[in-house]
Scaffold this motif. Structure first.
Motif, PDB file in Angstrom:
ATOM      1  N   PRO A   9     -44.862 -35.683  14.840  1.00  0.00           N
ATOM      2  CA  PRO A   9     -43.774 -34.427  14.943  1.00  0.00           C
ATOM      3  C   PRO A   9     -44.059 -32.855  14.221  1.00  0.00           C
ATOM      4  CG  PRO A   9     -43.054 -35.838  13.361  1.00  0.00           C
ATOM      5  CD  PRO A   9     -44.279 -36.370  13.988  1.00  0.00           C
ATOM      6  N   CYS A  10     -44.658 -33.124  13.253  1.00  0.00           N
ATOM      7  CA  CYS A  10     -44.924 -31.989  12.479  1.00  0.00           C
ATOM      8  C   CYS A  10     -46.190 -31.030  13.027  1.00  0.00           C
ATOM      9  CB  CYS A  10     -45.438 -32.190  11.081  1.00  0.00           C
ATOM     10  SG  CYS A  10     -43.942 -32.748  10.057  1.00  0.00           S
ATOM     11  N   LYS A  11     -46.860 -31.608  14.097  1.00  0.00           N
ATOM     12  CA  LYS A  11     -47.764 -30.961  14.794  1.00  0.00           C
ATOM     13  C   LYS A  11     -47.504 -30.892  16.163  1.00  0.00           C
ATOM     14  CE  LYS A  11     -51.600 -32.444  11.485  1.00  0.00           C
ATOM     15  NZ  LYS A  11     -52.935 -33.154  11.531  1.00  0.00           N
ATOM     16  N   ALA A  12     -46.325 -31.202  16.667  1.00  0.00           N
ATOM     17  CA  ALA A  12     -46.021 -31.495  18.180  1.00  0.00           C
ATOM     18  C   ALA A  12     -45.779 -29.890  18.551  1.00  0.00           C
ATOM     19  CB  ALA A  12     -44.644 -32.234  18.246  1.00  0.00           C
ATOM     20  N   ALA A  13     -45.195 -29.073  17.654  1.00  0.00           N
ATOM     21  CA  ALA A  13     -44.775 -27.666  18.098  1.00  0.00           C
ATOM     22  C   ALA A  13     -46.008 -26.708  17.459  1.00  0.00           C
ATOM     23  CB  ALA A  13     -43.576 -27.173  17.711  1.00  0.00           C
ATOM     24  N   ASP A  14     -46.308 -25.697  18.523  1.00  0.00           N
ATOM     25  CA  ASP A  14     -47.398 -24.825  18.084  1.00  0.00           C
ATOM     26  C   ASP A  14     -46.872 -23.747  17.280  1.00  0.00           C
ATOM     27  OD1 ASP A  14     -46.702 -22.097  19.934  1.00  0.00           O
ATOM     28  OD2 ASP A  14     -46.213 -23.987  21.278  1.00  0.00           O
ATOM     29  N   PRO A  64     -38.705 -17.010  11.862  1.00  0.00           N
ATOM     30  CA  PRO A  64     -39.409 -15.767  11.238  1.00  0.00           C
ATOM     31  C   PRO A  64     -39.402 -15.589   9.806  1.00  0.00           C
ATOM     32  CG  PRO A  64     -37.436 -15.127  12.152  1.00  0.00           C
ATOM     33  CD  PRO A  64     -37.564 -16.588  12.541  1.00  0.00           C
ATOM     34  N   ALA A  65     -40.783 -15.780   9.078  1.00  0.00           N
ATOM     35  CA  ALA A  65     -40.644 -15.784   7.425  1.00  0.00           C
ATOM     36  C   ALA A  65     -40.394 -14.536   6.958  1.00  0.00           C
ATOM     37  CB  ALA A  65     -42.273 -16.450   7.399  1.00  0.00           C
ATOM     38  N   SER A  66     -40.062 -14.541   5.780  1.00  0.00           N
ATOM     39  CA  SER A  66     -39.484 -13.479   5.121  1.00  0.00           C
ATOM     40  C   SER A  66     -40.809 -12.819   4.405  1.00  0.00           C
ATOM     41  CB  SER A  66     -38.866 -13.900   3.696  1.00  0.00           C
ATOM     42  OG  SER A  66     -38.676 -12.700   2.938  1.00  0.00           O
ATOM     43  N   LEU A  95     -44.468 -23.475   4.846  1.00  0.00           N
ATOM     44  CA  LEU A  95     -43.103 -23.386   5.932  1.00  0.00           C
ATOM     45  C   LEU A  95     -43.600 -23.958   7.105  1.00  0.00           C
ATOM     46  CD1 LEU A  95     -40.520 -22.283   6.827  1.00  0.00           C
ATOM     47  CD2 LEU A  95     -41.561 -20.065   7.163  1.00  0.00           C
ATOM     48  N   TYR A  96     -44.707 -23.501   8.023  1.00  0.00           N
ATOM     49  CA  TYR A  96     -44.766 -23.772   9.197  1.00  0.00           C
ATOM     50  C   TYR A  96     -45.594 -25.380   9.422  1.00  0.00           C
ATOM     51  CZ  TYR A  96     -43.598 -19.064  10.217  1.00  0.00           C
ATOM     52  OH  TYR A  96     -42.690 -17.846  10.261  1.00  0.00           O
ATOM     53  N   ALA A  97     -45.753 -25.798   8.202  1.00  0.00           N
ATOM     54  CA  ALA A  97     -46.532 -27.251   8.228  1.00  0.00           C
ATOM     55  C   ALA A  97     -45.305 -28.314   8.320  1.00  0.00           C
ATOM     56  CB  ALA A  97     -47.197 -27.396   6.919  1.00  0.00           C
ATOM     57  N   ARG A 149     -39.060 -31.699   9.624  1.00  0.00           N
ATOM     58  CA  ARG A 149     -38.120 -30.514   9.289  1.00  0.00           C
ATOM     59  C   ARG A 149     -38.605 -29.343   8.946  1.00  0.00           C
ATOM     60  NH1 ARG A 149     -32.858 -31.991   9.408  1.00  0.00           N
ATOM     61  NH2 ARG A 149     -32.428 -34.177   9.688  1.00  0.00           N
ATOM     62  N   TRP A 150     -38.153 -28.231   9.264  1.00  0.00           N
ATOM     63  CA  TRP A 150     -38.547 -26.831   8.674  1.00  0.00           C
ATOM     64  C   TRP A 150     -37.328 -26.152   8.360  1.00  0.00           C
ATOM     65  CZ3 TRP A 150     -39.904 -29.399  13.284  1.00  0.00           C
ATOM     66  CH2 TRP A 150     -41.499 -29.534  13.358  1.00  0.00           C
ATOM     67  N   ASN A 151     -37.610 -25.190   7.303  1.00  0.00           N
ATOM     68  CA  ASN A 151     -36.394 -24.402   6.786  1.00  0.00           C
ATOM     69  C   ASN A 151     -37.100 -23.084   6.350  1.00  0.00           C
ATOM     70  OD1 ASN A 151     -34.670 -23.255   4.611  1.00  0.00           O
ATOM     71  ND2 ASN A 151     -33.894 -25.266   4.265  1.00  0.00           N
ATOM     72  N   ALA A 152     -36.473 -22.137   6.853  1.00  0.00           N
ATOM     73  CA  ALA A 152     -37.000 -20.776   6.713  1.00  0.00           C
ATOM     74  C   ALA A 152     -35.581 -19.904   6.116  1.00  0.00           C
ATOM     75  CB  ALA A 152     -37.473 -20.073   7.982  1.00  0.00           C
TER      76      ALA A 152
END
Length: 292
Positions: A63-68, A77-79, A90-92, A108-111
């Motif tokens: 799942p962590c590699k499913a989205a480009d 968007p990263a700070s 972050l994007y990993a 999961r991702w958190n920005a």
């Protein structure tokens, strides 16, 4: 004397038929006019149906590699203050704990951005029917999907007529946005609900407020899909956050995507159109990946 001779000729024939019936499984113990055995099921219920074939998918992607990365950057968007290494982390994403990587996995991702906090999660679940004589893997996955659709208080696609328990009060804003749902009918909702689906009670008050799209069943995404859009209650010091969840099924796999936008300012309300659009684009990309 003549009668005894007849018996001697008949008895060998009877013995042969008896032996044949006893030695061949499935014979009903009778023959046609040519002496050919007529078969029948021993239980009299017809042949036993073969079990359903397993589902299309035997494993799950990571799942962590499913989205480009390009799509993740658009949603998260990263700070500018983040270093290159922090951006990569972050994007990993962070993989969710799983006891069986072939049955249930997630990431999961958190920005943290100047405008607020952005959360994203992707979950894959492979459904297996342990009794394929009763239901296939696909049928079992469909049952799970319908259960979650009901939990989201959305009617099953194609249902018309009187309201059902799935059109409970409080879900009208989501249900009224779907052309495939009956909740907009006069029998299901009061007269004001017959307004255009894109309208919101609060939309006319402010020209700058984007129209609310609401929750609804989706078409053209996997085998079946729905979108659930919710705003958190507004607090005295906390802004309303919006969470869009999309669940879709492709064969025997269920995919769940959750995208949450939590503004930093109490006056800001995340746009339903923008939040839903980004979530749907990711869902469509994942559905296409499964169809490859």
């Amino acid at each position: 004397m003549e009668r005894k001779a007849v018996r001697r000729r008949v008895l060998p024939g009877i013995a042969m038929i008896t032996a044949l019936a006893a030695g061949v499984t499935g014979l009903a113990g009778c023959t046609d006019g040519n002496g050919i055995g007529i078969t029948s099921d021993q239980k009299g219920g017809g042949s036993t149906a073969a079990p359903a074939q397993p589902g299309k998918y035997r494993s799950l992607p990571q799942p962590c590699k499913a989205a480009d990365t390009k799509r993740l950057k658009a949603m998260l968007p990263a700070s500018d203050s983040l270093t290159t290494q922090q951006r990569e982390q972050l994007y990993a994403g962070t993989a969710e704990p799983s006891f069986d990587g072939d049955r249930h996995v997630g990431c999961r991702w958190n920005a943290q951005a100047p405008e607020g906090t952005l959360l994203l999660s992707v979950t894959f679940e492979r459904v297996v029917s342990y009794d394929r004589a009763a239901a296939s893997d696909d049928d079992k996955a469909h049952t799970v999907f319908v259960r979650r659709l009901t939990d989201a208080h959305l009617p099953f696609p194609g249902i018309t007529g009187s309201p059902s328990p799935s059109t409970a009060p409080g879900t009208a804003p989501g249900a009224s946005a779907s052309p495939a749902q009956p909740s907009g009918s006069p029998a299901a909702t009061p007269a004001p609900a017959s307004a255009p689906a894109s309208a919101s009670p609060s939309a006319p008050a402010s020209p700058s407020t984007a129209p609310e799209l609401g929750s609804r069943v989706l078409e053209g995404l996997g085998s079946e899909a729905y979108l659930d859009d919710k705003l958190s209650p507004a607090g005295a010091s906390a802004a309303q956050s919006r969470t869009v969840r999309i669940v879709f099924r492709t064969s025997n796999v269920l995919v769940t995507i959750e995208y949450s936008v939590q503004p930093s300012g109490p006056a800001a309300i995340p746009s339903s159109a923008e939040t839903q659009d980004k979530t749907r684009q990711l869902a469509q990309a994942l559905a296409e990946r499964f169809s490859e």
